[in-house]
Design an enzyme around this catalytic site. Structure first.
Site: not given
Ligand code: AMP
Length: 251
Positions: A35, A147-148, A151
């Site tokens: 994040h 990572k996603d 999505q």
């Molecule tokens: P989340 O809180 O898991 O919904 O993730 C919020 C955002 O952070 C999304 O766009 C994810 O793809 C991104 N994200 C989560 N983990 C990582 C990571 N390890 N590296 C880069 N972006 C990430």
């Protein structure tokens, strides 16, 4: 200090008065270095940055996963402030879903594969909440992690299909030293599983076939949802205990 906003009317007033470019980083909290890289990129590229924290119930197909989703609000706020994020939108369910999820955004093709196939309804929940958040933030750019990757592609496609004005910016996956992608769910891994987890990425990026990778993961105690290749990228989703990990690599 990051200003925390819970009521949309307060945000709309601030947004109207902002003079300069705005970057947006939506999250579900339990913030980590992945994040952080998104916040830093947005702060670097825009005059203002707004983040959101909302654990979106409509994208959880598994109620236990939703119940156990980690919550670390005070730490999250410290990270946002350290990164110089200007605003945090931190809404309640009723605020984001005045319709109680009667209106749903569905993609009918790519969303039925991989994560969509294994988590029924997941992408309906994701696309619906991201549509709401992008409309609310009204930013110039919004940042999403590779990572996603599925999505990211679906969100990028949605903004183009609906002529939305926010540009979607993909950001590289941030990993721990041994290669495990940072994820909010990693804190729920047992010590034993944490030691095994880096093998997932190591095998995904190896020259082995998907079948070989599946077999080696199974031998090491992983349960496989899918390992698959599409358009020069290999994607995987696996369980270690009840913790589900996803990752992908460019081939
Ligand atoms: P989340 O809180 O898991 O919904 O993730 C919020 C955002 O952070 C999304 O766009 C994810 O793809 C991104 N994200 C989560 N983990 C990582 C990571 N390890 N590296 C880069 N972006 C990430």
């Amino acid at each position: 200090m990051t200003e925390v906003i819970t009521e949309l009317k307060d945000w709309f007033k601030i947004r109207k008065e902002l003079n300069g470019t705005l970057g947006f980083v939506p999250t579900m909290g339990a913030l980590h270095k992945g994040h952080k890289s998104l916040f830093e990129r947005s702060v670097d590229e825009n005059e203002f940055t707004v983040a959101s924290i909302f654990v979106n119930p409509t994208q959880f197909n598994n109620p236990e996963d939703l119940k156990k989703y980690p919550k670390t609000f005070e730490q999250d706020l410290s990270m946002l402030s350290e990164c110089n994020v200007d605003f945090l939108i931190y809404p309640k369910y009723e605020t984001l879903y005045p319709d109680n999820y009667k209106y749903i955004i569905t993609e009918t093709d790519y969303s039925t594969t991989m994560e969509g196939e294994h988590r029924p309804g997941h992408f309906d929940g994701v696309l619906t909440v991201v549509m709401k958040l992008l409309n609310i933030a009204n930013a110039d750019k919004a940042y999403f992690g590779e990572k996603d990757f599925q999505q990211y592609k679906l969100i990028d496609g949605m903004t183009k299909a609906f002529f939305m004005k926010t540009e979607i910016i993909p950001c590289p996956t941030i990993r721990e030293e041994e290669g495990l992608a940072f994820s909010s769910r990693n804190v729920r891994l047992t010590d034993g599983h944490r030691k095994k987890a880096p093998l997932f990425y190591k095998l995904l990026k190896s020259g082995n076939t998907s079948e070989e990778i599946k077999n080696e993961l199974i031998q090491n105690g992983f349960i496989i949802d899918y390992i698959t290749e599409i358009d020069n990228r290999r994607y995987g989703a696996v369980f270690l205990g009840d913790v589900r990990l996803i990752d992908n690599v460019e081939l």
